[in-house]
Design an enzyme around this catalytic site. Structure first.
Site, PDB file in Angstrom:
ATOM      1  N   PHE A   1       0.858  -1.183   0.000  1.00 44.59           N
ATOM      2  CA  PHE A   1       0.000   0.000   0.000  1.00 44.59           C
ATOM      3  C   PHE A   1       0.900   1.240   0.000  1.00 44.59           C
ATOM      4  O   PHE A   1       1.986   1.220   0.582  1.00 44.59           O
ATOM      5  CB  PHE A   1      -0.897  -0.046   1.240  1.00 44.59           C
ATOM      6  CG  PHE A   1      -1.959   1.011   1.296  1.00 44.59           C
ATOM      7  CD1 PHE A   1      -3.111   0.889   0.546  1.00 44.59           C
ATOM      8  CD2 PHE A   1      -1.808   2.125   2.124  1.00 44.59           C
ATOM      9  CE1 PHE A   1      -4.100   1.855   0.613  1.00 44.59           C
ATOM     10  CE2 PHE A   1      -2.790   3.101   2.193  1.00 44.59           C
ATOM     11  CZ  PHE A   1      -3.935   2.978   1.429  1.00 44.59           C
ATOM     12  N   SER A   5       1.410   3.902   1.566  1.00 46.95           N
ATOM     13  CA  SER A   5       1.962   4.481   2.791  1.00 46.95           C
ATOM     14  C   SER A   5       2.935   3.552   3.512  1.00 46.95           C
ATOM     15  O   SER A   5       3.550   3.952   4.508  1.00 46.95           O
ATOM     16  CB  SER A   5       0.823   4.852   3.749  1.00 46.95           C
ATOM     17  OG  SER A   5       0.103   3.692   4.141  1.00 46.95           O
ATOM     18  N   LYS A   6       3.110   2.327   3.031  1.00 50.10           N
ATOM     19  CA  LYS A   6       4.012   1.378   3.692  1.00 50.10           C
ATOM     20  C   LYS A   6       5.472   1.794   3.482  1.00 50.10           C
ATOM     21  O   LYS A   6       5.793   2.537   2.555  1.00 50.10           O
ATOM     22  CB  LYS A   6       3.804  -0.035   3.154  1.00 50.10           C
ATOM     23  CG  LYS A   6       2.391  -0.573   3.268  1.00 50.10           C
ATOM     24  CD  LYS A   6       1.884  -0.615   4.698  1.00 50.10           C
ATOM     25  CE  LYS A   6       0.493  -1.240   4.751  1.00 50.10           C
ATOM     26  NZ  LYS A   6      -0.119  -1.106   6.087  1.00 50.10           N
ATOM     27  N   PRO A   7       6.387   1.289   4.316  1.00 56.81           N
ATOM     28  CA  PRO A   7       7.802   1.620   4.107  1.00 56.81           C
ATOM     29  C   PRO A   7       8.285   1.310   2.694  1.00 56.81           C
ATOM     30  O   PRO A   7       9.081   2.064   2.134  1.00 56.81           O
ATOM     31  CB  PRO A   7       8.502   0.754   5.159  1.00 56.81           C
ATOM     32  CG  PRO A   7       7.508   0.664   6.274  1.00 56.81           C
ATOM     33  CD  PRO A   7       6.169   0.557   5.585  1.00 56.81           C
TER      34      PRO A   7
END
Length: 370
Positions: free
Chosen positions: A181, A183-185
């Protein structure tokens, strides 16, 4: 100020990302193109898992992992109630029953000490969540599972890039599932995910499941799903993977600065010895969270709450009659957690500004409530 600054990341990586996307547009293999296999090879090598299967989302990764294990109606899957909804949702979607076990209040991950008491003859898997970036405590979890002959699925949606006793998240159990997704790292520009396993049979099964249950074109051995990772998303991830370690170091540096500046006024994240975290979120605990969050918003500092309502209190699971007080540590966390801005391009001056404002706000709220 941005809570997660994807635009800053894109500005830095623009030429590489654009070039990768253009290559896909030029060859036109938008479904299961060569970038998907390249990404799978690189991710498998990074984690040490024998197999990586790219898929359409972290949610689909959980679904296919359980489908490969033939989890279905009436089966039970042990997991945490303090997590994003998809963890419990996919269990229920298959007709199975989520069996919740409360968390360790320091790490927010499932408490291994409580797991064995929740095992029944219907238990078909244990699904620990590696929340906020820190891995769950997998050694005791795997030992319990082995004694009972139960597979373990790591919900590593937030922990890819983190390590546990020198091993990579995603390769800590029977199957690991992660999310890309945005917004993940490590995030793409849409939905995406991956599954990791070193079990040849499970890998083959999940490869078929992600493509409508077919082992070859128009030959369907089972009911599957359309769970494929788009080639363009794989291309974006490949560009981002080149700087992933650099970004992880920047996240950990930001977290260390936060920790130093917020040592006293709030409960800062605890990352235990032998673990590293990618800090998918930098999550603190505060008293009177709503007042603190509103004051920070007025000061121009964005925050988020992950997650205010534990799964056992969600309306859709009301029929389980678990009710308030059933998992007090998860409930307490849901009332108190607050995530601060966290991304690799967060400047030291911004962290100082956030910390100083937070300290002042907490002091003001404490004075008002006394």
């Amino acid at each position: 100020m941005q809570f997660i600054d994807l635009k800053a990341q894109y500005r830095k990586l623009k030429s590489d990302i654009d070039s990768r996307i253009q290559t896909v547009l030029d060859h036109g293999q938008y479904i299961l193109g060569p970038e998907v296999a390249e990404l799978e090879d690189r991710l498998a090598a990074r984690t040490g898992a024998k197999h990586c299967i790219g898929c359409a989302s972290g949610t689909d990764a959980l679904l296919m992992a359980m489908m490969a294990l033939e989890i279905g109606s009436g089966d039970e899957v042990i997991t945490s109630p303090f997590t994003f909804f998809a963890t419990g949702e996919m269990i229920a979607l298959l007709g199975a029953v989520p069996v919740f076990v409360d968390i360790d209040p320091e790490t927010y991950n499932i408490d291994p000490v409580r797991i064995e008491a929740a095992i029944t003859p219907r238990t078909k898997a244990i699904m620990p969540v590696s929340l906020y970036g820190q891995c769950a405590d997998f050694d005791p979890i795997n030992e319990i599972a082995a004694r009972h002959g139960i597979p373990v699925i790591e919900d590593a949606a937030q922990s890819f890039g983190g390590t546990y006793k020198g091993r990579e998240s995603g390769n800590l159990s029977t199957i690991g599932c992660t999310s890309f997704f945005p917004s993940k790292p490590l995030g793409c520009y849409g939905d995406g995910g991956a599954i990791f396993t070193s079990d040849d049979s499970l890998a083959r099964r999940m490869l078929e499941l992600r493509n409508h249950g077919q082992d070859r074109r128009y030959h369907h051995t089972s009911i599957g799903i359309n769970g494929r990772l788009d080639t363009i998303q794989a291309a974006i991830l490949l560009a981002k993977l080149d700087v992933f370690d650099e970004e992880l170091a920047a996240r950990q540096k930001a977290a260390a600065t936060y920790n130093k500046l917020l040592k006293d006024p709030v409960q800062a994240p605890v990352v235990r010895d032998g673990y590293t975290s990618p800090y998918a979120q930098y999550t603190i605990e505060v008293d009177d969270r709503d007042a603190v969050q509103q004051a920070l918003q007025r000061a121009g500092i964005p925050t988020a709450v992950h997650y205010p309502v534990p799964l056992h209190l969600q309306p859709v699971f009301r029929h389980m009659n678990l009710g308030e007080g059933g998992f007090p540590l998860s409930e307490r966390a849901g009332e108190r957690v607050l995530s601060l801005p966290m991304h690799p391009y967060l400047e030291a001056s911004q962290i100082v500004q956030i910390a100083e404002t937070l300290r002042r706000v907490v002091a003001d709220v404490t004075t008002v409530t006394k």
